[in-house]
Design a protein around this motif. Structure first.
Motif, PDB file in Angstrom:
ATOM      1  N   GLU A   1      58.097  14.505 -16.737  1.00  0.00           N
ATOM      2  CA  GLU A   1      58.199  13.819 -15.449  1.00  0.00           C
ATOM      3  C   GLU A   1      58.382  12.309 -15.634  1.00  0.00           C
ATOM      4  OE1 GLU A   1      54.619  15.001 -13.451  1.00  0.00           O
ATOM      5  OE2 GLU A   1      55.371  17.018 -13.021  1.00  0.00           O
ATOM      6  N   ALA A   2      57.811  11.762 -16.716  1.00  0.00           N
ATOM      7  CA  ALA A   2      57.885  10.318 -16.949  1.00  0.00           C
ATOM      8  C   ALA A   2      59.253   9.895 -17.481  1.00  0.00           C
ATOM      9  CB  ALA A   2      56.789   9.897 -17.924  1.00  0.00           C
ATOM     10  N   GLU A   3      59.988  10.830 -18.033  1.00  0.00           N
ATOM     11  CA  GLU A   3      61.290  10.475 -18.633  1.00  0.00           C
ATOM     12  C   GLU A   3      62.405  10.619 -17.682  1.00  0.00           C
ATOM     13  OE1 GLU A   3      61.565  12.855 -22.199  1.00  0.00           O
ATOM     14  OE2 GLU A   3      60.361  11.423 -23.247  1.00  0.00           O
TER      15      GLU A   3
ATOM     16  N   ASP B   1      48.885   8.010 -17.037  1.00  0.00           N
ATOM     17  CA  ASP B   1      47.505   8.480 -17.143  1.00  0.00           C
ATOM     18  C   ASP B   1      47.521   9.987 -17.407  1.00  0.00           C
ATOM     19  OD1 ASP B   1      44.757   8.845 -17.010  1.00  0.00           O
ATOM     20  OD2 ASP B   1      44.741   8.945 -14.823  1.00  0.00           O
ATOM     21  N   PHE B   2      46.921  10.387 -18.516  1.00  0.00           N
ATOM     22  CA  PHE B   2      46.922  11.803 -18.876  1.00  0.00           C
ATOM     23  C   PHE B   2      45.519  12.389 -18.939  1.00  0.00           C
ATOM     24  CE2 PHE B   2      47.097   9.169 -22.668  1.00  0.00           C
ATOM     25  CZ  PHE B   2      45.986   9.582 -23.371  1.00  0.00           C
TER      26      PHE B   2
ATOM     27  N   LEU C   1      48.320  21.511 -23.693  1.00  0.00           N
ATOM     28  CA  LEU C   1      49.555  20.936 -24.211  1.00  0.00           C
ATOM     29  C   LEU C   1      50.652  20.991 -23.166  1.00  0.00           C
ATOM     30  CD1 LEU C   1      49.807  22.312 -27.875  1.00  0.00           C
ATOM     31  CD2 LEU C   1      49.595  19.937 -27.173  1.00  0.00           C
ATOM     32  N   GLU C   2      50.683  22.085 -22.418  1.00  0.00           N
ATOM     33  CA  GLU C   2      51.696  22.241 -21.374  1.00  0.00           C
ATOM     34  C   GLU C   2      51.548  21.162 -20.312  1.00  0.00           C
ATOM     35  OE1 GLU C   2      49.770  24.842 -22.512  1.00  0.00           O
ATOM     36  OE2 GLU C   2      51.345  25.742 -23.729  1.00  0.00           O
ATOM     37  N   ASP C   3      50.294  20.847 -19.951  1.00  0.00           N
ATOM     38  CA  ASP C   3      50.047  19.775 -18.979  1.00  0.00           C
ATOM     39  C   ASP C   3      50.577  18.433 -19.499  1.00  0.00           C
ATOM     40  OD1 ASP C   3      48.685  21.612 -17.384  1.00  0.00           O
ATOM     41  OD2 ASP C   3      46.694  20.969 -18.066  1.00  0.00           O
TER      42      ASP C   3
ATOM     43  N   ALA D   1      50.176   9.815 -27.256  1.00  0.00           N
ATOM     44  CA  ALA D   1      50.699   8.510 -27.683  1.00  0.00           C
ATOM     45  C   ALA D   1      51.959   8.154 -26.893  1.00  0.00           C
ATOM     46  CB  ALA D   1      50.998   8.524 -29.178  1.00  0.00           C
ATOM     47  N   LYS D   2      52.835   9.132 -26.709  1.00  0.00           N
ATOM     48  CA  LYS D   2      54.059   8.882 -25.938  1.00  0.00           C
ATOM     49  C   LYS D   2      53.735   8.557 -24.489  1.00  0.00           C
ATOM     50  CE  LYS D   2      57.100  11.661 -28.828  1.00  0.00           C
ATOM     51  NZ  LYS D   2      57.862  12.903 -28.963  1.00  0.00           N
ATOM     52  N   LEU D   3      52.780   9.284 -23.915  1.00  0.00           N
ATOM     53  CA  LEU D   3      52.385   9.024 -22.528  1.00  0.00           C
ATOM     54  C   LEU D   3      51.754   7.644 -22.396  1.00  0.00           C
ATOM     55  CD1 LEU D   3      51.011  12.557 -21.630  1.00  0.00           C
ATOM     56  CD2 LEU D   3      52.973  11.432 -20.551  1.00  0.00           C
ATOM     57  N   SER D   4      50.923   7.275 -23.349  1.00  0.00           N
ATOM     58  CA  SER D   4      50.305   5.942 -23.329  1.00  0.00           C
ATOM     59  C   SER D   4      51.371   4.863 -23.388  1.00  0.00           C
ATOM     60  CB  SER D   4      49.345   5.772 -24.510  1.00  0.00           C
ATOM     61  OG  SER D   4      48.225   6.589 -24.345  1.00  0.00           O
ATOM     62  N   GLY D   5      52.388   5.091 -24.225  1.00  0.00           N
ATOM     63  CA  GLY D   5      53.482   4.133 -24.347  1.00  0.00           C
ATOM     64  C   GLY D   5      54.253   3.953 -23.059  1.00  0.00           C
ATOM     65  N   LYS D   6      54.249   4.968 -22.227  1.00  0.00           N
ATOM     66  CA  LYS D   6      54.944   4.907 -20.940  1.00  0.00           C
ATOM     67  C   LYS D   6      53.989   4.515 -19.810  1.00  0.00           C
ATOM     68  CE  LYS D   6      58.496   8.272 -22.077  1.00  0.00           C
ATOM     69  NZ  LYS D   6      59.679   7.451 -21.905  1.00  0.00           N
TER      70      LYS D   6
END
Length: 108
Positions: A106-108, A90-91, A97-99, A82-87
Motif C-alpha cells: 500500500e505504501a508503494e 506505522d506497522f 508477515l502478510e500484514d 525496515a522498509k516500512l520504517s524507511g517509508k
C-alpha cells in the motif's frame, strides 16, 4: 609456487587475477576462492541459538525445518519492518508477515 585467485583491482584484468601465494596481501587483495566456497549450513543448535537471541519462542521438540522457517520468517519480518520504517509507515498493528507485506504494498 602456488597461485591463488583474487578479485581484479584494475581495469582490463578480467573476472579474476592469479597471484603468487607468497605475494598475497590481505590488505590489498580479495581472495576469490574463499568467497566462492559454499557456506556451511547452520546446525539445529545454530538455529536455536539465533532464535533465542531474537527472543523467538520455539518448541524444544521442533525439527530443523520448522526452526529454520521460524528464523526465515523473522528475517523477512525484519526486512519488511525496515522498509516500512524507511517509508515512515506505522506497522505496530501488523501481526503477521502478510500484514507487513500488505502495508508495504500500500505504501508503494
Amino acid at each position: 609456487m602456488k597461485l591463488i585467485k583474487v578479485k581484479p583491482w584494475g581495469e582490463g584484468q578480467g573476472d579474476f587475477v592469479y597471484v603468487n601465494e607468497e605475494d598475497f596481501n590481505q590488505d590489498f587483495h580479495e581472495l576469490l576462492d574463499e568467497a566462492e566456497k559454499p557456506k556451511k549450513a547452520p546446525t539445529i543448535d545454530d538455529i536455536r541459538a539465533a532464535l533465542t537471541a531474537k527472543g523467538i519462542q520455539f518448541d524444544d521438540k521442533a525439527k530443523k525445518p520448522e526452526l529454520q522457517k521460524l528464523l526465515d520468517d523473522a528475517a523477512k519480518a525484519d526486512d519488511l519492518k525496515a522498509k516500512l520504517s524507511g517509508k515512515g509507515v506505522d506497522f505496530t498493528a501488523a501481526v503477521t508477515l502478510e500484514d507487513l507485506q500488505k502495508l508495504l504494498d500500500e505504501a508503494e
